[in-house]
Design an enzyme around this catalytic site. Structure first.
Site, short mmCIF file in Angstrom:
data_model
loop_
_atom_site.label_atom_id
_atom_site.label_comp_id
_atom_site.label_asym_id
_atom_site.label_seq_id
_atom_site.Cartn_x
_atom_site.Cartn_y
_atom_site.Cartn_z
N HIS A 1 -7.99 -1.05 5.76
CA HIS A 1 -8.34 -2.32 6.40
C HIS A 1 -8.87 -3.28 5.34
O HIS A 1 -9.68 -2.88 4.50
CB HIS A 1 -9.40 -2.09 7.49
CG HIS A 1 -9.74 -3.33 8.24
ND1 HIS A 1 -8.89 -3.88 9.17
CD2 HIS A 1 -10.82 -4.16 8.17
CE1 HIS A 1 -9.43 -5.00 9.65
NE2 HIS A 1 -10.60 -5.18 9.06
N LEU B 1 -2.46 1.96 18.52
CA LEU B 1 -2.02 3.29 18.95
C LEU B 1 -2.92 3.76 20.09
O LEU B 1 -4.12 3.49 20.10
CB LEU B 1 -2.08 4.26 17.77
CG LEU B 1 -1.12 3.88 16.63
CD1 LEU B 1 -1.46 4.64 15.35
CD2 LEU B 1 0.33 4.13 17.05
N ASN C 1 0.84 -1.21 0.00
CA ASN C 1 0.00 0.00 0.00
C ASN C 1 0.87 1.25 0.00
O ASN C 1 0.54 2.24 -0.67
CB ASN C 1 -0.94 0.00 1.20
CG ASN C 1 -2.19 -0.82 0.95
OD1 ASN C 1 -3.05 -0.41 0.16
ND2 ASN C 1 -2.29 -1.98 1.59
C1 GAR Z 1 -3.02 -4.84 3.98
O1 GAR Z 1 -3.91 -5.81 3.47
C2 GAR Z 1 -3.71 -3.99 5.03
O2 GAR Z 1 -5.05 -3.72 4.72
C3 GAR Z 1 -3.58 -4.87 6.25
O3 GAR Z 1 -2.29 -5.39 6.17
C4 GAR Z 1 -1.91 -5.52 4.80
C5 GAR Z 1 -0.58 -4.82 4.61
O4 GAR Z 1 -0.09 -5.05 3.33
N1 GAR Z 1 -3.82 -4.14 7.44
C6 GAR Z 1 -4.39 -4.66 8.50
O5 GAR Z 1 -4.78 -5.80 8.57
C7 GAR Z 1 -4.51 -3.70 9.68
N2 GAR Z 1 -5.55 -4.14 10.54
P1 GAR Z 1 1.02 -4.13 2.71
O6 GAR Z 1 2.16 -4.07 3.75
O7 GAR Z 1 1.47 -4.84 1.47
O8 GAR Z 1 0.44 -2.78 2.43
#
Ligand code: GAR
Length: 222
Positions: free
Chosen positions: A112, A96, A16
């Site tokens: 999310h 946090l 992301n």
């Molecule tokens: C993503 O799918 C994000 O939505 C999730 O972790 C992944 C990170 O991927 N976040 C959560 O689950 C937070 N509760 P990335 O490091 O490739 O962006």
């Protein structure tokens, strides 16, 4: 107008973060990714950020023991040193405290991997499959002290296919995350987001009455 200085907080691969940085490669994009911070020195996304010439920092929670306030004070000082104006959580796996969330009220977003308020927390794709939902997706929202809550800026829905596994579903959802997160940051940086009660309204976006229906009726069915 000067571009807003955004920091992206990561704990892992940072796809992301990469999507946000790619959007910000366009000089017309209203935010720049000025800093990438990880709470883990082994986060793969740090090398990706460095290769893009983005400043990086590691604020190691382990080094702060169980002292969340000390961890957040260090994090805040790093953000201030880089004159950060907007914080984007992107796979940042630390809760946090209300103190830190309050400092960034209205200026901190999270992505999310589910259609909130369904499937808060971890293992969202496993739980979506177990629940049998036919439509799943991703959400970008303002961060409030309560986990995976806060006014929703944008959501994207994807179908759940019969042969999906958690991994195949995650692969579909992450593409949706990469589409919507740059839009949310753009709107925040442009000052187009307005929180009204628990909702977030966006200036100047078109409403659409498109439906995502899944599964679809076969030919000959109504
Ligand atoms: C993503 O799918 C994000 O939505 C999730 O972790 C992944 C990170 O991927 N976040 C959560 O689950 C937070 N509760 P990335 O490091 O490739 O962006």
């Amino acid at each position: 107008m000067a571009r807003k200085r955004a920091a992206v907080l990561i704990s892992g691969r940072g796809s992301n973060m990469t999507a946000l940085a790619a959007a910000a490669d366009d000089p017309a994009y209203p935010a720049e990714i000025a800093l990438v911070v990880s709470n883990r020195s082994d986060a793969a996304g740090l090398a990706v950020a460095r290769a893009r010439g983005i400043a990086t920092a590691v604020v190691d929670h382990a080094g702060h023991g169980k002292d969340r306030a000390a961890f957040e004070r260090t994090l805040q000082s790093v953000l201030e040193r880089h004159a950060i104006e907007i914080v984007c959580l992107a796979g940042f796996m630390r809760l946090l405290t209300p103190y830190f969330v309050g400092l960034w009220d209205g200026r901190m977003l999270n992505v999310h991997p589910a259609l909130l308020p369904a499937f808060k927390g971890l293992d969202t794709h496993e739980r979506a499959l177990a629940a049998g939902v036919r439509i799943h997706g991703a959400t970008v929202h303002f961060v409030v002290p309560e986990m995976d809550s806060g006014p929703i800026v944008i959501q994207a829905a994807v179908p759940v296919l019969d042969d999906d596994t958690p991994d195949s579903l995650a692969a579909r959802v992450i593409k949706a995350e990469h589409r919507i997160y740059p839009l949310a940051l753009q709107w925040l940086a442009q000052g187009r987001l307005h929180r009204v009660g628990g909702r977030c309204l966006v200036d100047g976006v078109a409403g659409a009455e498109t439906m995502l229906i899944h599964p679809q009726a076969g030919s000959g069915e109504k």
